[in-house]
Write an enzyme that holds these catalytic residues in place. Structure first.
Site, PDB file in Angstrom:
ATOM      1  N   TYR A  27       0.852  -1.196   0.000  1.00  0.00           N
ATOM      2  CA  TYR A  27       0.000   0.000   0.000  1.00  0.00           C
ATOM      3  C   TYR A  27       0.889   1.249   0.000  1.00  0.00           C
ATOM      4  O   TYR A  27       1.883   1.319   0.738  1.00  0.00           O
ATOM      5  CB  TYR A  27      -0.915   0.015   1.226  1.00  0.00           C
ATOM      6  N   GLU A  28       0.523   2.228  -0.833  1.00  0.00           N
ATOM      7  CA  GLU A  28       1.330   3.437  -0.962  1.00  0.00           C
ATOM      8  C   GLU A  28       0.528   4.715  -0.701  1.00  0.00           C
ATOM      9  O   GLU A  28       1.099   5.801  -0.631  1.00  0.00           O
ATOM     10  CB  GLU A  28       1.958   3.484  -2.358  1.00  0.00           C
ATOM     11  N   HIS A  29      -0.801   4.563  -0.553  1.00  0.00           N
ATOM     12  CA  HIS A  29      -1.681   5.723  -0.309  1.00  0.00           C
ATOM     13  C   HIS A  29      -2.662   5.359   0.801  1.00  0.00           C
ATOM     14  O   HIS A  29      -3.177   4.235   0.834  1.00  0.00           O
ATOM     15  CB  HIS A  29      -2.413   6.107  -1.594  1.00  0.00           C
TER      16      HIS A  29
END
Length: 305
Positions: free
Chosen positions: A154-156
């Site tokens: 996950y990056e956001h």
């Protein structure tokens, strides 16, 4: 007097062994090679990627996302769907590559950067319902595909670090306790929001996380060997006690490129006993390059780690 002198060299030798263990015994080198695959739909197959029998090889299917698969994807609170190239990376193809290569395992990665035309957000409705839905939906996918582990990418985020830590930490813990997976990794990069979430996860649940796939290619393009090593030592400290892998991006668009000193840096880390492995983003792009850097990575790792 003469007899006591004879004991001094022996005493020094014993002290050397006690206080200065050999670099080999202190080594944290690994022969682990990992590669993300399937996110860019370039028709890459497991069988096309070169596999060196001297490494432990992990394919990482990209991505499973807790969003709907409609034309306008929306969050599903932990109900994961498959967003990788299933035409070329199917359950039967997973079984085939694992049957042919005893050193191969296959994982899936959660999240990624985007879905549809937007970002893929970590966006739970509630902690307990997200965990329940995620365990159920991912167990089904993992068993259908005969997978071995999961990766968290996950990056956001639309939640705070502690909620992320609790949800992901309990997901990994439950899947391991249920013997659905045998390993788990995380894939952070150097961004304040990203790091705050992953370091919170690491502090509370680092004991159930096996590998840190740190995205060193998210640093600026043109990163030098000395800069890369500095970044590596910093992240090794941030994820203290973890197996941190070195990484590059196939197209050389960020970080220390594979043809600009990446392998020099890896050789240095290996000489220091700190090379926890190498991972690549991604097989889809490497296909057009003939997987030459995958071959080079695995050769380096396979030599008496």
């Amino acid at each position: 007097m003469e007899s006591s002198k004879l004991h001094i060299p022996l005493l020094l030798i014993l002290q050397a062994f006690i206080f200065f263990p050999s670099t080999q015994s202190a080594s944290n080198n690994s022969n682990l090679f990992r590669e993300y695959i399937g996110a860019e739909f370039k028709n890459v197959k497991f069988s096309e990627v070169p596999i060196n029998s001297g490494v432990e090889f992990h394919f990482i299917l990209s991505f499973a996302i807790d969003y709907t698969t409609s034309n306008s994807p929306s969050p599903t609170n932990g109900k994961f769907n498959i967003f990788w190239d299933t035409d070329n990376l199917s359950p039967s193809q997973v079984s085939a590559i694992k049957s042919k290569n005893s050193n191969v395992k296959v994982a899936l990665s959660l999240g990624g950067d985007g879905v549809g035309n937007g970002y893929a957000y970590f966006n739970p409705t509630s902690i307990q319902s997200w965990i329940s839905n995620a365990v159920s939906s991912l167990t089904q996918i993992i068993q259908d595909y005969s997978l071995d582990g999961i990766d968290i990418d996950y990056e956001h985020f639309k939640t705070d670090p502690s909620t992320f830590a609790k949800c992901i930490g309990e997901l990994i813990s439950t899947l391991k306790k249920n013997k659905v997976i045998s390993f788990a990794s995380i894939a952070p990069y150097d961004d304040d929001q990203v790091q705050s979430h992953y370091i919170a996860l690491w502090k509370s649940y680092g004991h159930v996380i096996d590998y840190v796939n740190f995205q060193f290619y998210a640093y600026d393009k043109g990163t030098t060997v000395s800069q890369f090593l500095k970044y590596f030592y910093t992240q090794k400290s941030n994820y203290n006690g973890g197996i941190v892998l070195a990484s590059f991006i196939s197209d050389g668009s960020g970080g220390l490129a594979p043809d600009k000193g990446f392998f020099t840096a890896c050789s240095r880390l290996k000489s220091e006993g700190k090379l926890g492995g190498i991972f690549v983003w991604c097989a889809d792009d490497s296909k057009g390059l003939g997987f030459k850097y995958e071959k080079q990575s695995q050769s380096l790792l396979a030599i008496s780690h």
